[in-house]
Write a protein that holds these residues in place. Structure first.
Motif, PDB file in Angstrom:
ATOM      1  N   ASN A 219      34.667  70.151  69.757  1.00 17.27           N
ATOM      2  CA  ASN A 219      34.595  69.831  68.458  1.00 17.27           C
ATOM      3  C   ASN A 219      35.876  69.872  67.740  1.00 17.27           C
ATOM      4  OD1 ASN A 219      31.689  69.831  68.586  1.00 17.27           O
ATOM      5  ND2 ASN A 219      31.379  71.955  68.061  1.00 17.27           N
ATOM      6  N   SER A 220      37.019  70.735  67.893  1.00 16.14           N
ATOM      7  CA  SER A 220      38.257  70.423  67.305  1.00 16.14           C
ATOM      8  C   SER A 220      38.974  69.210  67.762  1.00 16.14           C
ATOM      9  CB  SER A 220      38.958  71.898  67.617  1.00 16.14           C
ATOM     10  OG  SER A 220      39.489  71.766  68.850  1.00 16.14           O
ATOM     11  N   ARG A 221      38.861  68.757  68.788  1.00 27.48           N
ATOM     12  CA  ARG A 221      39.296  67.432  69.306  1.00 27.48           C
ATOM     13  C   ARG A 221      38.667  66.349  68.401  1.00 27.48           C
ATOM     14  NH1 ARG A 221      39.219  69.584  74.396  1.00 27.48           N
ATOM     15  NH2 ARG A 221      37.262  68.656  75.020  1.00 27.48           N
ATOM     16  N   ARG A 222      37.321  66.559  68.267  1.00 28.62           N
ATOM     17  CA  ARG A 222      36.550  65.169  67.661  1.00 28.62           C
ATOM     18  C   ARG A 222      36.664  65.312  66.283  1.00 28.62           C
ATOM     19  NH1 ARG A 222      29.868  65.333  67.529  1.00 28.62           N
ATOM     20  NH2 ARG A 222      29.500  63.429  66.344  1.00 28.62           N
ATOM     21  N   TYR A 223      36.705  66.475  65.368  1.00 31.74           N
ATOM     22  CA  TYR A 223      36.891  66.579  64.009  1.00 31.74           C
ATOM     23  C   TYR A 223      38.485  66.831  63.403  1.00 31.74           C
ATOM     24  CZ  TYR A 223      31.713  66.871  64.448  1.00 31.74           C
ATOM     25  OH  TYR A 223      30.586  66.662  64.521  1.00 31.74           O
ATOM     26  N   GLY A 224      39.304  67.126  64.652  1.00 35.01           N
ATOM     27  CA  GLY A 224      40.824  67.420  64.186  1.00 35.01           C
ATOM     28  C   GLY A 224      41.386  66.411  63.295  1.00 35.01           C
ATOM     29  N   ALA A 225      41.114  65.064  63.733  1.00 41.40           N
ATOM     30  CA  ALA A 225      41.689  63.810  62.638  1.00 41.40           C
ATOM     31  C   ALA A 225      41.043  64.075  61.243  1.00 41.40           C
ATOM     32  CB  ALA A 225      41.490  62.858  63.315  1.00 41.40           C
ATOM     33  N   TYR A 226      39.859  64.607  60.960  1.00 46.28           N
ATOM     34  CA  TYR A 226      39.186  64.419  59.958  1.00 46.28           C
ATOM     35  C   TYR A 226      39.551  65.587  59.062  1.00 46.28           C
ATOM     36  CZ  TYR A 226      35.630  60.997  61.054  1.00 46.28           C
ATOM     37  OH  TYR A 226      35.000  59.850  61.438  1.00 46.28           O
ATOM     38  N   VAL A 227      39.709  66.889  59.419  1.00 43.57           N
ATOM     39  CA  VAL A 227      40.115  67.842  58.814  1.00 43.57           C
ATOM     40  C   VAL A 227      41.588  67.967  58.214  1.00 43.57           C
ATOM     41  CG1 VAL A 227      38.187  69.283  59.684  1.00 43.57           C
ATOM     42  CG2 VAL A 227      40.524  69.294  60.583  1.00 43.57           C
ATOM     43  N   GLN A 228      42.475  67.044  58.888  1.00 44.81           N
ATOM     44  CA  GLN A 228      43.741  67.000  58.587  1.00 44.81           C
ATOM     45  C   GLN A 228      43.776  65.861  57.629  1.00 44.81           C
ATOM     46  OE1 GLN A 228      46.958  68.064  61.999  1.00 44.81           O
ATOM     47  NE2 GLN A 228      44.926  67.428  63.020  1.00 44.81           N
ATOM     48  N   MET A 229      42.771  64.908  57.425  1.00 45.43           N
ATOM     49  CA  MET A 229      43.122  63.968  56.536  1.00 45.43           C
ATOM     50  C   MET A 229      42.299  64.259  55.219  1.00 45.43           C
ATOM     51  SD  MET A 229      42.185  60.759  59.167  1.00 45.43           S
ATOM     52  CE  MET A 229      43.359  60.340  60.572  1.00 45.43           C
ATOM     53  N   PRO A 230      42.573  63.581  54.255  1.00 43.79           N
ATOM     54  CA  PRO A 230      41.908  63.801  52.939  1.00 43.79           C
ATOM     55  C   PRO A 230      40.370  63.756  52.994  1.00 43.79           C
ATOM     56  CG  PRO A 230      43.747  62.427  52.476  1.00 43.79           C
ATOM     57  CD  PRO A 230      43.592  62.500  53.753  1.00 43.79           C
ATOM     58  N   SER A 231      39.582  64.674  52.622  1.00 42.91           N
ATOM     59  CA  SER A 231      38.114  64.521  52.366  1.00 42.91           C
ATOM     60  C   SER A 231      37.851  63.980  51.177  1.00 42.91           C
ATOM     61  CB  SER A 231      37.549  65.992  52.379  1.00 42.91           C
ATOM     62  OG  SER A 231      36.381  66.070  52.230  1.00 42.91           O
ATOM     63  N   MET A 232      36.895  63.434  51.128  1.00 43.54           N
ATOM     64  CA  MET A 232      36.530  62.548  49.596  1.00 43.54           C
ATOM     65  C   MET A 232      34.840  62.799  49.320  1.00 43.54           C
ATOM     66  SD  MET A 232      38.418  59.138  49.792  1.00 43.54           S
ATOM     67  CE  MET A 232      40.441  59.242  50.154  1.00 43.54           C
ATOM     68  N   LEU A 233      34.642  62.784  48.174  1.00 41.18           N
ATOM     69  CA  LEU A 233      33.311  62.962  47.799  1.00 41.18           C
ATOM     70  C   LEU A 233      33.312  62.052  46.354  1.00 41.18           C
ATOM     71  CD1 LEU A 233      32.251  66.593  47.691  1.00 41.18           C
ATOM     72  CD2 LEU A 233      31.475  64.873  49.002  1.00 41.18           C
ATOM     73  N   LEU A 234      32.062  61.609  46.088  1.00 44.20           N
ATOM     74  CA  LEU A 234      32.038  60.816  44.762  1.00 44.20           C
ATOM     75  C   LEU A 234      31.961  61.958  43.512  1.00 44.20           C
ATOM     76  CD1 LEU A 234      29.139  58.447  45.442  1.00 44.20           C
ATOM     77  CD2 LEU A 234      31.332  57.934  45.156  1.00 44.20           C
ATOM     78  N   PRO A 235      32.572  61.652  42.497  1.00 43.16           N
ATOM     79  CA  PRO A 235      32.710  62.919  41.341  1.00 43.16           C
ATOM     80  C   PRO A 235      31.405  63.786  41.193  1.00 43.16           C
ATOM     81  CG  PRO A 235      33.863  60.781  40.769  1.00 43.16           C
ATOM     82  CD  PRO A 235      33.072  60.711  41.943  1.00 43.16           C
ATOM     83  N   GLN A 236      30.138  62.907  41.063  1.00 44.33           N
ATOM     84  CA  GLN A 236      28.918  63.580  40.749  1.00 44.33           C
ATOM     85  C   GLN A 236      28.375  64.431  41.968  1.00 44.33           C
ATOM     86  OE1 GLN A 236      29.577  60.356  41.118  1.00 44.33           O
ATOM     87  NE2 GLN A 236      27.730  59.135  41.859  1.00 44.33           N
ATOM     88  N   ASN A 237      29.019  64.244  43.134  1.00 45.60           N
ATOM     89  CA  ASN A 237      28.658  64.902  44.279  1.00 45.60           C
ATOM     90  C   ASN A 237      29.431  66.261  44.630  1.00 45.60           C
ATOM     91  OD1 ASN A 237      26.505  63.047  44.668  1.00 45.60           O
ATOM     92  ND2 ASN A 237      27.460  61.936  45.969  1.00 45.60           N
ATOM     93  N   THR A 238      30.239  66.426  43.716  1.00 51.89           N
ATOM     94  CA  THR A 238      31.532  67.355  44.047  1.00 51.89           C
ATOM     95  C   THR A 238      30.709  68.767  43.680  1.00 51.89           C
ATOM     96  OG1 THR A 238      33.306  66.043  43.279  1.00 51.89           O
ATOM     97  CG2 THR A 238      33.511  68.403  43.422  1.00 51.89           C
ATOM     98  N   PRO A 239      30.396  69.563  44.991  1.00 50.92           N
ATOM     99  CA  PRO A 239      29.664  70.894  44.783  1.00 50.92           C
ATOM    100  C   PRO A 239      30.661  72.041  44.094  1.00 50.92           C
ATOM    101  CG  PRO A 239      30.639  70.513  47.078  1.00 50.92           C
ATOM    102  CD  PRO A 239      30.849  69.501  46.225  1.00 50.92           C
ATOM    103  N   GLU A 240      29.644  72.624  43.543  1.00 53.83           N
ATOM    104  CA  GLU A 240      30.268  74.132  43.226  1.00 53.83           C
ATOM    105  C   GLU A 240      30.153  75.069  44.368  1.00 53.83           C
ATOM    106  OE1 GLU A 240      28.639  76.012  39.786  1.00 53.83           O
ATOM    107  OE2 GLU A 240      28.835  73.911  38.484  1.00 53.83           O
ATOM    108  N   ILE A 241      31.250  75.541  44.924  1.00 52.64           N
ATOM    109  CA  ILE A 241      31.377  76.162  45.967  1.00 52.64           C
ATOM    110  C   ILE A 241      31.686  77.672  45.839  1.00 52.64           C
ATOM    111  CG2 ILE A 241      32.483  76.494  48.508  1.00 52.64           C
ATOM    112  CD1 ILE A 241      33.124  73.514  48.288  1.00 52.64           C
TER     113      ILE A 241
END
Length: 528
Positions: A219-241
């Motif tokens: 899974n780290s090989r599969r998602y490694g590129a993703y988590v190192q790249m910027p993550s994006m959301l539409l403003p209205q979907n930005t969650p309160e975490i």
């Protein structure tokens, strides 16, 4: 040249007539003529440019993606397709919130562990933190359900929580959550899903969840590129975490657990059908700080107006973004989704040529290359929330996402395409696509991934889904995944251009029928 094309068309017509007599469907010679303008040679020429290193992997919001948008627009302008956004523009801009990590790190009792190699997390699932953790509460699988509950005798007040991924299974191969041999994800019970686990932990008051991923290496090989790249959301979907969530390797988990053996713990849960929560002391220095900013990206839209039924539209989509460049390696995305994008370009050109020669469609056609698909179907979500043409006037969406390769299952029978979603809302749409294939392309239509219990959930993972949510009938054309999926090795030299040609022609002929038949297709299935 024009005469030569006519001769080729007549020869192809004669051949198809002999091959498809058993289909008992008439061949539309006009549709055949323009469908045959979609060629492997032109698809290849476009893709070698579109998926070249100079386009830098087409990451959402990047300058290289803007270059790709310019390339698309020039093609559409050159073929006399219209811009339709705010009158005559070809781009539909939309804002996204970009978040990325700032040097994440973790130490356990003075031992350093590495990001990606030992732990990782998605920026969109974390608010970010930098703190010292003195103890961790282990809570089994982090599940709270009717038949199995890890929280039954556990109170959490701002604790750091450690849980196992997946769900527990008894020695007889039945799962405790369902009481059967079926995992909960194949039922209506989602208590073992990652998202549900995070939500429950947040409700219980956990400050951070560390999930032990048994398949961490893959899974780290599969998602490694993703988590190192910027993550994006539409403003209205930005969650309160309120609760952070990271994945940790068994090696890192064992360092935190100390003398308590992880494998022994799992065996006890499997034997007894319940977990025994406990607390361990550990000196953990964790940094998960992230940076956020708003940026703008855009969908590319090109339009052909119909004649007597012009108020109704068929939308043909692909995503033109990919995942960019990491550590100097360009993720070219030739198949994903360069193949779909150049197919849309050629289909648009074929319809434009037909209209220019007096054979234009009765219904209108919107060709849309969306941005932000790799970040979570953002461009199609934005469009369906802000449609240029009302969704009630949109009779179908034909979405093309990866049609240039073959997967392992079809190495010996490559003349196929996966069809997903064609019968989910309209049985008529399904039939039209089947007939178009029987008459013109003769591919194997594989419905494997259209199954409602498909564990890959491909139906929910590309841009058509945002149309389906609004009850617009859809078809998702797909070649399946392969070893180069989301890797720098997804390059244009590995594309099967003969297959790309036939698959693109299938989309064309399905769209042609939809655009020109007398009645709009019916939505006659409840859908999901």
């Amino acid at each position: 040249m024009r005469m030569m094309r006519k001769w080729i068309m007549l020869l192809a017509l004669a051949l198809l007539t002999s091959l498809h007599t058993k289909a008992q469907q008439p061949i539309d010679s006009v549709a055949l003529e323009y469908g045959n303008t979609i060629t492997a040679e032109e698809l290849k020429e476009h893709l070698y440019t579109f998926a070249s290193d100079s386009f830098g992997g087409r990451d959402t919001g990047s300058e290289e993606l803007k270059m790709a948008a310019d390339y698309l627009i020039k093609h559409y302008q050159g073929n006399q397709l219209e811009g339709i956004v705010e009158g005559s523009k070809y781009q539909q801009p939309f804002p996204v919130v970009e978040s990325k990590w700032d040097a994440p790190s973790i130490e356990v009792n003075g031992q350093k562990f590495n990001f990606i190699e030992d732990f990782y997390g998605f920026p969109r699932m974390n608010q970010g933190l930098s703190e010292s953790i003195e103890s961790v509460t282990f809570a089994g699988y982090g599940i709270e359900s009717e038949k199995y509950n890890d929280y039954k005798k556990l109170e959490i007040n701002g604790d750091a929580l450690m849980i196992l991924s997946g769900e527990p299974m008894a020695a007889d191969s039945t799962y405790f959550v369902t009481g059967t041999t079926a995992k909960s994800r194949f039922t209506s019970n989602f208590s073992a899903s990652m998202r549900t686990k995070q939500e429950i932990a947040a409700d219980k008051g956990a400050s951070i969840v560390m999930m032990i991923d048994e398949n961490f290496a893959s899974n780290s090989r599969r998602y490694g590129a993703y988590v190192q790249m910027p993550s994006m959301l539409l403003p209205q979907n930005t969650p309160e975490i309120s609760t952070n969530f990271v994945f940790v390797s068994p090696k890192l988990a064992q360092a935190i657990l100390g003398k308590k053996d992880l494998e022994k713990i799992k065996r006890k849960i499997s034997k007894k059908g319940k977990s025994k929560p406990f607390n361990v002391k550990a000196d953990i220095q964790l940094a998960l700080e992230k940076h956020e900013e708003k940026i703008t990206t855009s969908n590319v839209l090109a339009y052909i107006e119909g004649s007597d039924l012009k108020d109704e539209v068929i939308v043909i989509t692909s995503h033109y973004d990919h995942v960019g460049t990491t550590d100097g390696q360009v993720y070219n995305g030739a198949d994903d989704d360069g193949s779909g994008t150049v197919a849309v370009m050629e289909i648009a050109e074929a319809f434009a040529e037909a209209k220019g020669e007096g054979n234009g469609p009765r219904r209108s056609l919107l060709f849309m290359n969306v941005s932000g698909e790799e970040k979570g179907l953002l461009g199609s979500e934005y469009y369906t929330s802000n449609p240029v043409i009302p969704l009630e006037n949109t009779i179908a969406n034909l979405n093309i996402d990866m049609i240039g390769r073959t997967d392992v299952e079809h190495e010996n029978n490559p003349e196929y395409v996966y069809i997903i979603g064609s019968d989910r809302l309209s049985t008529e749409l399904h039939q039209i696509n089947e007939e178009a294939n029987a008459i013109y392309t003769n591919l194997i239509l594989d419905y494997k991934y259209n199954a409602s219990d498909d564990p890959n959930r491909f139906y929910y993972r590309s841009d058509h889904y945002n149309f389906a949510k609004h009850r617009v009938p859809i078809i998702f054309y797909f070649n399946g995944v392969h070893q180069d999926y989301h890797q720098p090795s997804d390059t244009p030299d590995k594309i099967r251009y003969d297959l790309l040609e036939r698959r693109a022609r299938l989309v064309f002929h399905t769209a042609w029928k939809l655009a020109n038949q007398d009645k709009r297709i019916e939505v006659d299935v409840a859908g999901e």
